[in-house]
Design an enzyme around this catalytic site. Structure first.
Site, PDB file in Angstrom:
ATOM      1  N   GLU A 150      51.477  52.763  10.612  1.00 30.03           N
ATOM      2  CA  GLU A 150      50.746  53.121  11.825  1.00 30.03           C
ATOM      3  C   GLU A 150      51.297  52.208  12.896  1.00 30.03           C
ATOM      4  O   GLU A 150      51.206  50.985  12.776  1.00 30.03           O
ATOM      5  CB  GLU A 150      49.253  52.917  11.592  1.00 30.03           C
ATOM      6  CG  GLU A 150      48.382  53.620  12.604  1.00 30.03           C
ATOM      7  CD  GLU A 150      47.943  52.688  13.716  1.00 30.03           C
ATOM      8  OE1 GLU A 150      48.585  52.756  14.792  1.00 30.03           O
ATOM      9  OE2 GLU A 150      47.010  51.907  13.526  1.00 30.03           O
ATOM     10  N   CYS A 174      46.674  49.554  19.837  1.00 29.63           N
ATOM     11  CA  CYS A 174      47.743  50.555  19.860  1.00 29.63           C
ATOM     12  C   CYS A 174      47.212  51.855  20.445  1.00 29.63           C
ATOM     13  O   CYS A 174      47.976  52.677  20.927  1.00 29.63           O
ATOM     14  CB  CYS A 174      48.331  50.756  18.484  1.00 29.63           C
ATOM     15  SG  CYS A 174      47.132  51.253  17.282  1.00 29.63           S
TER      16      CYS A 174
HETATM   17  C1  UN1 Z   1      45.619  49.340  16.561  1.00 31.56           C
HETATM   18  O1  UN1 Z   1      45.304  48.989  17.683  1.00 31.56           O
HETATM   19  O2  UN1 Z   1      46.548  48.758  15.956  1.00 31.56           O
HETATM   20  O3  UN1 Z   1      40.853  53.601  17.798  1.00 31.56           O
HETATM   21  C2  UN1 Z   1      44.987  50.463  15.852  1.00 31.56           C
HETATM   22  C3  UN1 Z   1      41.092  52.407  18.004  1.00 31.56           C
HETATM   23  C4  UN1 Z   1      41.521  51.544  16.873  1.00 31.56           C
HETATM   24  C5  UN1 Z   1      42.957  51.219  17.033  1.00 31.56           C
HETATM   25  C6  UN1 Z   1      43.509  50.470  15.904  1.00 31.56           C
HETATM   26  N1  UN1 Z   1      41.253  52.164  15.602  1.00 31.56           N
HETATM   27  O4  UN1 Z   1      41.012  51.923  19.112  1.00 31.56           O
END
Ligand code: UN1
Length: 504
Positions: free
Chosen positions: A265, A299
């Site tokens: 991810e 992210c």
């Molecule tokens: C990350 O920032 O690495 O939906 C992923 C969201 C979080 C993001 C996680 N689950 O903002």
């Protein structure tokens, strides 16, 4: 502690439209809750955790390989119960874990509470999911044969997790691998080893045997690289940059022996498309949340606001007002909205990016002095000429704004061409348009008329397409299967006189 009750009715619509319901969250407005968190903060100290050496990898894998058969043979229910115990323990230690997230991870209190909740949700969700998917399935087949499909663990997984969700993503990866009957060697981000150590302590106390879950600390380039290169690692789950995911993929491909799965991810250049019918207040609320909360260090965060020219001036004006109200400061203070970025390197990268934008784009917010000592970067926004100008993922509270007119599908195609595909916001009051645009987007998570961060475990499975990851989505119904090996057993029952009982 006062736990806010789960609302039994949807929130009434207000000026800003529907919001995410924060289930079981602590009510930070309650003075006693604040007092308890402050007390935990005063008592918490960030442990000094020594780094591991690349030479620690082989003995760790030796121990895991030896422990694996017994762990794999335990029932899914057994392993799920251990996860549930760990969830209860984590909930019980919420104030301390929040304090550590603020101290070691520089999270603001609201983000810290949400993160502990998310970790707890991952543990409970994957416990339930494991019980669902690890049941052997009898598949219909030709007469005289019996077919059973079953999922098993694969062996020892490397779980490599980032500093921006040092508890939730760490716990999610580890829980998924463990509950499906795998051993885990976890290598959390160098910046946040203490929080990972706490999570592991709770999992061990809940019943995960020590050799089944081991921790290595240190840099990705040394310890992480040695772990991924170890010949007996049966799978890698990684959250971090696209570039590092590809390095891992190459390392795995270069090894002799089995083809090793990678679940990655990674990053995103996440956009929000705003059409002329959108409600400006709702747009600005969603933009502020998505671009600047957590200092933009998600992210999923919004990087590129693409707003129709008919309402662009109004939206920008309102955004200037709203961003100007945000308080950047010490994350342990209740009034702080935007905390520091994680370390000096992140701060320097952001500074470079902002200087480039200052030369190439139009600043929309008043210039403010970034402070190197505190690593505080107040929210920044720049108007760029076109979607195409935003090419590099940046990880901080920096927003790019572009105007559009004409065909909204063309905007979505331009966003698709950037090549990432993590989150997308759509703001419109035309339902059919929202549906059509979402359908066209090669994006993992599309949020309509709301903010675009904070995916809820179990109901908003999270993960991207293209350069944003391999899938499957964390917190979704297809996640656990990827940690498993699948075996189909077909028995010719007619040949054995119909007397073979298949032991599933
Ligand atoms: C990350 O920032 O690495 O939906 C992923 C969201 C979080 C993001 C996680 N689950 O903002």
């Amino acid at each position: 502690l006062h736990l806010a009750p789960e609302p039994s009715l949807p929130l009434p619509p207000d000026l800003y439209g529907p919001r995410r319901r924060n289930s079981h969250g602590l009510d930070l407005a309650v003075p006693a809750v604040r007092a308890q968190l402050e007390q935990a903060f005063a008592a918490a100290s960030v442990p000094a955790i020594p780094g591991s050496a690349p030479e620690d990898v082989v003995p760790a894998v030796d121990r895991a390989v030896a422990a694996w058969p017994a762990w794999e043979r335990r029932s899914a229910e057994d392993r799920a119960l251990i996860l549930r115990h760990a969830a209860d323990a984590m909930e019980g230690e919420l104030p301390r874990l929040c304090a550590l997230l603020v101290k070691e991870g520089f999270k603001c209190w609201g983000d810290a509470v949400a993160e502990v909740r998310e970790a707890v949700d991952f543990l409970r969700f994957y416990a339930n999911e494991a019980e669902r998917i690890l049941q052997p399935a009898t598949l219909p087949g030709p007469t005289g044969e019996s077919n059973v499909l079953r999922l098993t663990g694969r062996g020892t997984w490397a779980c490599i997790s980032p500093w921006n969700f040092p508890l939730a993503i760490f716990t999610g990866q580890v829980a998924a691998a463990l509950v499906t009957g795998n051993c885990v060697i976890a290598k959390p981000a160098e910046q946040t080893p203490g929080i990972a150590a706490e999570a592991v302590r709770l999992l061990h106390a809940a019943g995960v045997p020590h050799p089944v879950l081991q921790l290595l600390h240190g840099a990705g380039e040394t310890v992480g690289a040695a772990l991924v290169a170890e010949p007996r690692i049966a799978g890698v789950v990684f959250t971090g940059s696209t570039q590092v995911a590809k390095i891992i993929q190459r390392t795995l491909a270069a090894k002799d022996g089995p083809i090793v799965p990678l679940i990655a991810e990674t990053g995103g250049i996440n956009a929000m498309l705003v059409d002329s019918t959108a409600l400006p207040e709702q747009v600005v609320d969603a933009v502020v949340q998505s671009a600047f909360r957590s200092a933009g260090q998600r992210c999923s965060a919004l990087r590129l606001l693409v707003v129709h020219e008919a309402i662009a001036d109004g939206v920008i004006r309102m955004l200037q007002g709203a961003a100007g109200e945000l308080v950047a400061g010490d994350p342990s203070q209740w009034r702080t909205d935007v905390g520091p970025v994680i370390d000096g390197e992140a701060f320097a990268n952001l500074q470079r990016h902002v200087r480039r934008l200052q030369a190439e784009a139009k600043p929309l917010l008043p210039e403010s002095e970034p402070d190197e000592a505190t690593r505080l970067l107040p929210p920044q926004a720049f108007e760029v000429a076109a979607v195409e100008q935003v090419r590099h993922e940046i990880f901080g509270p920096v927003l790019h704004v572009a105007r559009w007119s004409g065909d909204p599908q063309a905007v979505i195609h331009a966003i698709n061409r950037i090549g990432y595909g993590l989150t997308l916001g759509i703001q419109t009051r035309i339902d059919s348009r929202a549906e059509a645009l979402a359908r066209e987007a090669r994006i993992g998570n599309v949020y309509v008329n709301r903010n675009m961060i904070g995916a809820v475990v179990g109901v908003q499975p999270f993960g991207g397409e293209g350069m944003s990851g391999t899938g499957p989505k964390a917190g979704g119904p297809n996640y656990l299967a990827r940690f498993c090996a699948e075996q189909t057993v077909t028995i010719n029952t007619a040949a054995a006189g119909g007397n073979v009982a298949l032991l599933a």
